[in-house]
Design an enzyme around this catalytic site. Structure first.
Site, PDB file in Angstrom:
ATOM      1  N   SER A  35       0.774  -1.236   0.000  1.00  0.00           N
ATOM      2  CA  SER A  35       0.000   0.000   0.000  1.00  0.00           C
ATOM      3  C   SER A  35       0.809   1.293   0.000  1.00  0.00           C
ATOM      4  CB  SER A  35      -0.965   0.014   1.185  1.00  0.00           C
ATOM      5  OG  SER A  35      -0.271  -0.236   2.389  1.00  0.00           O
ATOM      6  N   ASP A 260      -4.168   6.157  10.640  1.00  0.00           N
ATOM      7  CA  ASP A 260      -4.089   4.714  10.886  1.00  0.00           C
ATOM      8  C   ASP A 260      -2.703   4.292  11.393  1.00  0.00           C
ATOM      9  OD1 ASP A 260      -2.373   4.704   8.659  1.00  0.00           O
ATOM     10  OD2 ASP A 260      -3.888   3.904   7.304  1.00  0.00           O
ATOM     11  N   HIS A 263       0.109   4.101   7.279  1.00  0.00           N
ATOM     12  CA  HIS A 263       0.289   4.592   5.912  1.00  0.00           C
ATOM     13  C   HIS A 263       0.911   5.982   5.924  1.00  0.00           C
ATOM     14  CE1 HIS A 263      -2.919   1.489   4.992  1.00  0.00           C
ATOM     15  NE2 HIS A 263      -1.887   1.158   4.263  1.00  0.00           N
TER      16      HIS A 263
END
Ligand SMILES: *[C@@H]1O[C@H](CO)[C@@H](O)[C@H](O)[C@H]1NC(C)=O
Ligand SMILES: *[C@@H]1O[C@H](CO)[C@@H](O)[C@H](O)[C@H]1NC(C)=O
Length: 288
Positions: A35, A260, A263
């Site tokens: 990601s 979060d 990220h």
């Protein structure tokens, strides 16, 4: 009339559409991993706790006629954020390192850089065993699609210059996958290079900074995966590592991250993109 045609052309160039198929770029870069390579900058929970991209595109990430992307249909188009739209399927994508990389390369190299082609391939949450070539499963779709995208990228011209690989956080969350990471990574890189011969493929390997974004697992083998990344970079030729822990982030205070805590935020992604360009140029810039 001519003016109308010109403005239609400009709109198509700027906003992209099926009409905007672009000519092949000169210098092509492959972006893959999970990601943080795909990009989650500006992606946060909204009030109903669904992920949403805020749509903010800083100057370092703006579209430019000299920056193209290979779209999911394997055609070149003007690149625009989010770069991994349609590639990192079923994920909410945001700002990643690709566009700031390309801008930095163009700024540093000047007209000699021609047009830059970005080939987004990253997929959020993946472990390396989803990526590797699996002789017992010739249909392994990640590997097949990945090689297909690389081969499609220079089919009509241009040169594949490098692979940027940033992955391993998911593997670091589980001891067994972490322990197998070195062999898997080494085989993966070796297979790619064999399968795209005779292309020369330098790899810039981003060493991971943290494990298991969502902290769902109770093991953490970050050092094992980082050691594997170092080992592979020494055992195979033409691999340069950069260390994500040296980005302007703090894994304890979560500075530089989204809410979060896993990220990279947009600012961190811009720094990463510039690093990728500077690293590529200092090792392989003479090839451009
Ligand atoms: C995306 O989500 C849809 C609906 O849940 C699912 O059918 C599809 O297989 C998913 N695609 C991928 C590539 O994961
Ligand atoms: C990213 O994090 C850094 C450090 O916490 C902060 O200074 C910066 O403003 C953040 N960027 C964005 C776009 O939120």
């Amino acid at each position: 009339m001519a003016l109308l045609k010109l403005s239609i052309l400009l709109c198509t160039m700027l906003f992209g559409s099926s009409l905007s198929r672009a000519a092949s770029p000169n210098n092509i870069f492959i972006l893959a991993g999970q990601s943080n390579m795909a990009g989650r900058g500006g992606v946060e929970n909204n009030q109903v706790r669904e992920l949403e991209w805020d749509g903010l595109i800083p100057p370092e990430c703006q579209s430019d006629p000299s920056i193209l992307r290979l779209n999911p249909a394997l055609q070149w188009e003007i690149a625009r954020e989010p770069l991994h739209e349609g590639i990192d399927i079923n994920k909410t994508v945001g700002i990643g390192p690709g566009m700031p990389f390309a801008h930095q390369l163009l700024t540093k190299v000047g007209p000699r850089a021609g047009t830059v082609g970005l080939v987004p391939c990253a997929r959020g949450g993946t472990i390396i065993e989803q990526w590797i070539k699996n002789p017992s499963n010739p249909d392994a779709t990640f590997y097949k699609n990945f090689i297909e995208r690389i081969k499609a990228s220079d089919k009509e011209g241009g040169v594949v210059r490098a692979l940027f690989w940033f992955q391993g956080e998911s593997d670091a969350a589980m001891s067994d996958t972490a322990n197998r990471y070195k062999d898997n990574l080494k085989n993966f890189f070796t297979d790619i290079r064999n399968d795209i011969k005779p292309r020369f493929l330098p790899i810039i390997l981003v060493k991971i900074a943290l494990y298991d974004f969502m902290m769902k697992h109770d093991t953490h083998d970050l050092p094992a995966v980082r050691a594997a990344q170092d080992a592979v970079s020494k055992e195979l030729p033409d691999i340069v590592t950069i260390d994500a822990l040296k980005l302007p982030i703090n894994v304890d205070t979560h500075e530089g991250f989204n809410q979060d805590h896993g990220h990279f935020n947009t600012t961190t992604q811009i720094t990463l993109g510039k690093w990728l360009a500077d690293t590529y140029l200092s090792h392989y810039g003479h090839l451009l």
